[in-house]
Scaffold this motif. Structure first.
Motif, PDB file in Angstrom:
ATOM      1  N   HIS A  88       7.669  20.016  -5.898  1.00 20.31           N
ATOM      2  CA  HIS A  88       6.314  20.236  -6.423  1.00 20.31           C
ATOM      3  C   HIS A  88       6.111  21.736  -6.622  1.00 20.31           C
ATOM      4  CE1 HIS A  88       5.808  16.228  -4.691  1.00 20.31           C
ATOM      5  NE2 HIS A  88       6.160  16.750  -3.533  1.00 20.31           N
ATOM      6  N   LEU A  89       5.672  22.103  -7.800  1.00 22.89           N
ATOM      7  CA  LEU A  89       5.274  23.486  -8.056  1.00 22.89           C
ATOM      8  C   LEU A  89       3.766  23.487  -8.266  1.00 22.89           C
ATOM      9  CD1 LEU A  89       6.201  26.436  -8.547  1.00 22.89           C
ATOM     10  CD2 LEU A  89       6.133  25.901 -10.988  1.00 22.89           C
ATOM     11  N   ALA A  90       3.057  24.126  -7.344  1.00 16.49           N
ATOM     12  CA  ALA A  90       1.595  24.193  -7.426  1.00 16.49           C
ATOM     13  C   ALA A  90       1.196  25.593  -7.874  1.00 16.49           C
ATOM     14  CB  ALA A  90       0.971  23.869  -6.073  1.00 16.49           C
ATOM     15  N   ILE A  91       0.463  25.660  -8.975  1.00 14.30           N
ATOM     16  CA  ILE A  91      -0.009  26.939  -9.510  1.00 14.30           C
ATOM     17  C   ILE A  91      -1.526  26.954  -9.385  1.00 14.30           C
ATOM     18  CG2 ILE A  91      -0.027  28.480 -11.499  1.00 14.30           C
ATOM     19  CD1 ILE A  91       2.389  26.927 -12.582  1.00 14.30           C
ATOM     20  N   ALA A  92      -2.023  27.925  -8.628  1.00 13.20           N
ATOM     21  CA  ALA A  92      -3.458  28.027  -8.356  1.00 13.20           C
ATOM     22  C   ALA A  92      -3.928  29.437  -8.690  1.00 13.20           C
ATOM     23  CB  ALA A  92      -3.736  27.708  -6.886  1.00 13.20           C
ATOM     24  N   PRO A  93      -5.226  29.657  -8.775  1.00  7.77           N
ATOM     25  CA  PRO A  93      -5.739  31.006  -9.065  1.00  7.77           C
ATOM     26  C   PRO A  93      -5.459  32.010  -7.959  1.00  7.77           C
ATOM     27  CG  PRO A  93      -7.420  29.335  -9.469  1.00  7.77           C
ATOM     28  CD  PRO A  93      -6.306  28.656  -8.743  1.00  7.77           C
ATOM     29  N   PHE A  94      -4.937  31.534  -6.817  1.00  2.75           N
ATOM     30  CA  PHE A  94      -4.646  32.444  -5.709  1.00  2.75           C
ATOM     31  C   PHE A  94      -3.168  32.470  -5.338  1.00  2.75           C
ATOM     32  CE2 PHE A  94      -6.098  28.346  -4.125  1.00  2.75           C
ATOM     33  CZ  PHE A  94      -5.111  27.978  -3.227  1.00  2.75           C
ATOM     34  N   GLY A  95      -2.309  31.822  -6.126  1.00  2.00           N
ATOM     35  CA  GLY A  95      -0.887  31.893  -5.832  1.00  2.00           C
ATOM     36  C   GLY A  95      -0.092  30.738  -6.403  1.00  2.00           C
ATOM     37  N   ARG A 144       9.650  34.747  -8.456  1.00  2.00           N
ATOM     38  CA  ARG A 144       9.096  36.091  -8.264  1.00  2.00           C
ATOM     39  C   ARG A 144       9.615  37.057  -9.316  1.00  2.00           C
ATOM     40  NH1 ARG A 144       9.639  36.295  -1.647  1.00  2.00           N
ATOM     41  NH2 ARG A 144       7.638  35.262  -1.190  1.00  2.00           N
ATOM     42  N   SER A 145      10.858  36.856  -9.731  1.00  2.00           N
ATOM     43  CA  SER A 145      11.421  37.739 -10.756  1.00  2.00           C
ATOM     44  C   SER A 145      10.755  37.531 -12.111  1.00  2.00           C
ATOM     45  CB  SER A 145      12.928  37.506 -10.886  1.00  2.00           C
ATOM     46  OG  SER A 145      13.211  36.283 -11.559  1.00  2.00           O
ATOM     47  N   LEU A 146      10.154  36.360 -12.301  1.00  2.00           N
ATOM     48  CA  LEU A 146       9.475  36.077 -13.569  1.00  2.00           C
ATOM     49  C   LEU A 146       8.043  36.589 -13.584  1.00  2.00           C
ATOM     50  CD1 LEU A 146      10.565  32.349 -14.149  1.00  2.00           C
ATOM     51  CD2 LEU A 146      11.669  34.429 -15.002  1.00  2.00           C
ATOM     52  N   LEU A 147       7.472  36.776 -12.403  1.00  2.00           N
ATOM     53  CA  LEU A 147       6.056  37.138 -12.280  1.00  2.00           C
ATOM     54  C   LEU A 147       5.961  38.496 -11.599  1.00  2.00           C
ATOM     55  CD1 LEU A 147       4.841  33.647 -11.006  1.00  2.00           C
ATOM     56  CD2 LEU A 147       4.847  34.483 -13.358  1.00  2.00           C
ATOM     57  N   PRO A 148       6.003  39.586 -12.363  1.00  2.00           N
ATOM     58  CA  PRO A 148       6.161  40.917 -11.779  1.00  2.00           C
ATOM     59  C   PRO A 148       5.029  41.455 -10.919  1.00  2.00           C
ATOM     60  CG  PRO A 148       5.885  41.037 -14.164  1.00  2.00           C
ATOM     61  CD  PRO A 148       6.056  39.593 -13.824  1.00  2.00           C
ATOM     62  N   PRO A 149       3.753  41.210 -11.219  1.00  2.00           N
ATOM     63  CA  PRO A 149       2.720  41.869 -10.408  1.00  2.00           C
ATOM     64  C   PRO A 149       2.858  41.544  -8.922  1.00  2.00           C
ATOM     65  CG  PRO A 149       1.749  40.917 -12.377  1.00  2.00           C
ATOM     66  CD  PRO A 149       3.158  40.423 -12.311  1.00  2.00           C
ATOM     67  N   ARG A 150       2.714  42.557  -8.090  1.00  2.00           N
ATOM     68  CA  ARG A 150       2.948  42.412  -6.655  1.00  2.00           C
ATOM     69  C   ARG A 150       2.029  41.383  -6.010  1.00  2.00           C
ATOM     70  NH1 ARG A 150       1.492  46.037  -3.555  1.00  2.00           N
ATOM     71  NH2 ARG A 150       0.190  47.222  -4.994  1.00  2.00           N
ATOM     72  N   LEU A 151       0.830  41.263  -6.497  1.00  2.00           N
ATOM     73  CA  LEU A 151      -0.143  40.411  -5.827  1.00  2.00           C
ATOM     74  C   LEU A 151      -0.106  38.962  -6.316  1.00  2.00           C
ATOM     75  CD1 LEU A 151      -3.185  42.849  -5.551  1.00  2.00           C
ATOM     76  CD2 LEU A 151      -1.540  42.210  -3.796  1.00  2.00           C
ATOM     77  N   TRP A 152       0.816  38.656  -7.192  1.00  2.00           N
ATOM     78  CA  TRP A 152       0.962  37.263  -7.598  1.00  2.00           C
ATOM     79  C   TRP A 152       1.797  36.557  -6.538  1.00  2.00           C
ATOM     80  CZ3 TRP A 152       1.665  36.335 -13.538  1.00  2.00           C
ATOM     81  CH2 TRP A 152       0.597  36.929 -14.215  1.00  2.00           C
ATOM     82  N   ILE A 153       1.158  35.893  -5.638  1.00  2.00           N
ATOM     83  CA  ILE A 153       1.832  35.285  -4.497  1.00  2.00           C
ATOM     84  C   ILE A 153       2.730  34.138  -4.959  1.00  2.00           C
ATOM     85  CG2 ILE A 153       1.488  34.040  -2.331  1.00  2.00           C
ATOM     86  CD1 ILE A 153      -1.275  35.369  -2.184  1.00  2.00           C
ATOM     87  N   VAL A 154       3.994  34.196  -4.564  1.00  2.00           N
ATOM     88  CA  VAL A 154       4.895  33.054  -4.729  1.00  2.00           C
ATOM     89  C   VAL A 154       5.422  32.728  -3.341  1.00  2.00           C
ATOM     90  CG1 VAL A 154       6.953  32.122  -5.824  1.00  2.00           C
ATOM     91  CG2 VAL A 154       5.554  33.803  -7.050  1.00  2.00           C
ATOM     92  N   GLN A 191      -7.242  34.743   1.973  1.00  2.00           N
ATOM     93  CA  GLN A 191      -6.469  35.981   2.054  1.00  2.00           C
ATOM     94  C   GLN A 191      -6.371  36.649   0.686  1.00  2.00           C
ATOM     95  OE1 GLN A 191      -2.848  34.424   3.746  1.00  2.00           O
ATOM     96  NE2 GLN A 191      -3.449  34.939   5.845  1.00  2.00           N
ATOM     97  N   PHE A 192      -6.164  35.854  -0.337  1.00  2.00           N
ATOM     98  CA  PHE A 192      -6.067  36.411  -1.686  1.00  2.00           C
ATOM     99  C   PHE A 192      -7.402  37.009  -2.118  1.00  2.00           C
ATOM    100  CE2 PHE A 192      -6.227  36.182  -6.315  1.00  2.00           C
ATOM    101  CZ  PHE A 192      -5.046  36.820  -6.652  1.00  2.00           C
ATOM    102  N   ALA A 193      -8.496  36.353  -1.770  1.00  2.00           N
ATOM    103  CA  ALA A 193      -9.819  36.856  -2.143  1.00  2.00           C
ATOM    104  C   ALA A 193     -10.062  38.244  -1.556  1.00  2.00           C
ATOM    105  CB  ALA A 193     -10.896  35.881  -1.687  1.00  2.00           C
ATOM    106  N   ARG A 194      -9.529  38.492  -0.366  1.00  2.00           N
ATOM    107  CA  ARG A 194      -9.734  39.789   0.283  1.00  2.00           C
ATOM    108  C   ARG A 194      -8.966  40.917  -0.396  1.00  2.00           C
ATOM    109  NH1 ARG A 194      -9.892  36.529   5.084  1.00  2.00           N
ATOM    110  NH2 ARG A 194      -7.677  36.871   5.512  1.00  2.00           N
ATOM    111  N   THR A 195      -8.000  40.580  -1.254  1.00  2.00           N
ATOM    112  CA  THR A 195      -7.266  41.636  -1.957  1.00  2.00           C
ATOM    113  C   THR A 195      -8.095  42.248  -3.082  1.00  2.00           C
ATOM    114  OG1 THR A 195      -6.270  40.160  -3.620  1.00  2.00           O
ATOM    115  CG2 THR A 195      -5.107  40.405  -1.508  1.00  2.00           C
ATOM    116  N   GLY A 196      -9.156  41.560  -3.494  1.00  2.00           N
ATOM    117  CA  GLY A 196      -9.979  42.063  -4.587  1.00  2.00           C
ATOM    118  C   GLY A 196      -9.399  41.796  -5.959  1.00  2.00           C
ATOM    119  N   THR A 197      -8.292  41.084  -6.015  1.00  2.00           N
ATOM    120  CA  THR A 197      -7.678  40.742  -7.299  1.00  2.00           C
ATOM    121  C   THR A 197      -8.422  39.571  -7.926  1.00  2.00           C
ATOM    122  OG1 THR A 197      -5.530  41.428  -6.430  1.00  2.00           O
ATOM    123  CG2 THR A 197      -5.512  40.069  -8.420  1.00  2.00           C
ATOM    124  N   GLY A 198      -8.592  39.626  -9.233  1.00  2.00           N
ATOM    125  CA  GLY A 198      -9.255  38.520  -9.916  1.00  2.00           C
ATOM    126  C   GLY A 198      -8.407  37.258  -9.892  1.00  2.00           C
TER     127      GLY A 198
END
Length: 236
Positions: A88-95, A144-154, A191-198
């Motif tokens: 299962h690959l789950a893609i959400a607005p927080f990771g 992770r190699s496909l999704l470069p931004p550091r805060l994109w949690i995988v 935890q993701f919300a606390r990073t301030g990332t949209g």
């Protein structure tokens, strides 16, 4: 007299051959009978985890999420094993969550190495199994190699779907009993919300990943066939 002896010997050999063939067929049938229920139980566990992922993500994100089941990644084109299966690959607005499902019954504890777990069943049998974290590691690195931004949690998760399983508290927190899945996702959202990332763009992330996936209907069966053939040759 000699002809009768030869005929008797031939009949005896034929009887022995038929008996051996019948026993071999019976053994094959028994192995298939054992394998089929195990596969069916595994598929049942995957269906349960898939349904719960969808339910939990709807609670957390409304309709802004995507779950892909049985996704075949093309992570090593040109190699003997170019693909990898994600339960299962789950893609959400927080990771992004790579979920490996195990439908084991019993107590799950540390294995002999960091890459293994020990399953102790209710009748006391002990089995050493590959950890879902080990199974997920290469897939997580590739995504992770496909999704470069550091805060994109995988993150890789191992979810144990059977109701009669107990995961030892000392194991990594990303190894979850099915009942723990919602809380884990909720904590990750906070935890993701606390990073301030949209909010992460779910469709964009899905598009990037699917460019490196084999979405043909027969892809999963072909992948599993390659794995079986590799095991038969001692390559995996």
């Amino acid at each position: 007299m000699l002809i009768q002896k030869i005929l008797g010997l031939a009949i005896g050999l034929l009887y022995a051959y038929l008996s051996f063939s019948q026993q071999r067929l019976a053994d094959d049938d028994a192995r298939e009978a054992r394998a089929a229920p195990a596969q069916e139980r595994g598929e049942e566990g995957e269906r349960e985890v898939s349904a719960e992922l969808r339910w939990h993500l709807t609670r957390l994100c409304g309709d802004d999420w995507l779950v892909l089941d049985g996704l075949v990644l093309i992570h090593a084109p040109g190699s003997d094993f170019p693909t990898a299966e994600i339960d299962h690959l789950a893609i959400a607005p927080f990771g992004v969550f790579v979920v490996e499902t195990k439908h084991w019954a019993g107590v799950v504890t540390h294995g002999e190495t960091d890459d293994t777990l020990t399953l102790t069943t209710v009748d006391g049998q002990r089995f050493v199994r590959t950890s879902p974290l080990k199974q997920n590691a290469a897939k997580v690195r590739f995504l992770r190699s496909l999704l470069p931004p550091r805060l994109w949690i995988v993150e890789g998760l191992g979810v144990f779907s059977h109701e009669a399983v107990m995961v030892a508290p000392a194991l990594p927190a990303v190894l979850l009993e099915r009942s723990e899945l919602y809380r884990h996702l909720r904590v990750r959202q906070q935890q993701f919300a606390r990073t301030g990332t949209g909010r992460l763009p779910v469709p964009k992330i899905a598009d990037v990943i699917l460019r490196h996936a084999d979405t043909r209907p027969e892809a999963l069966a072909e992948h599993r066939q390659r794995i079986q053939e590799g095991r038969a040759r001692g390559q995996s």
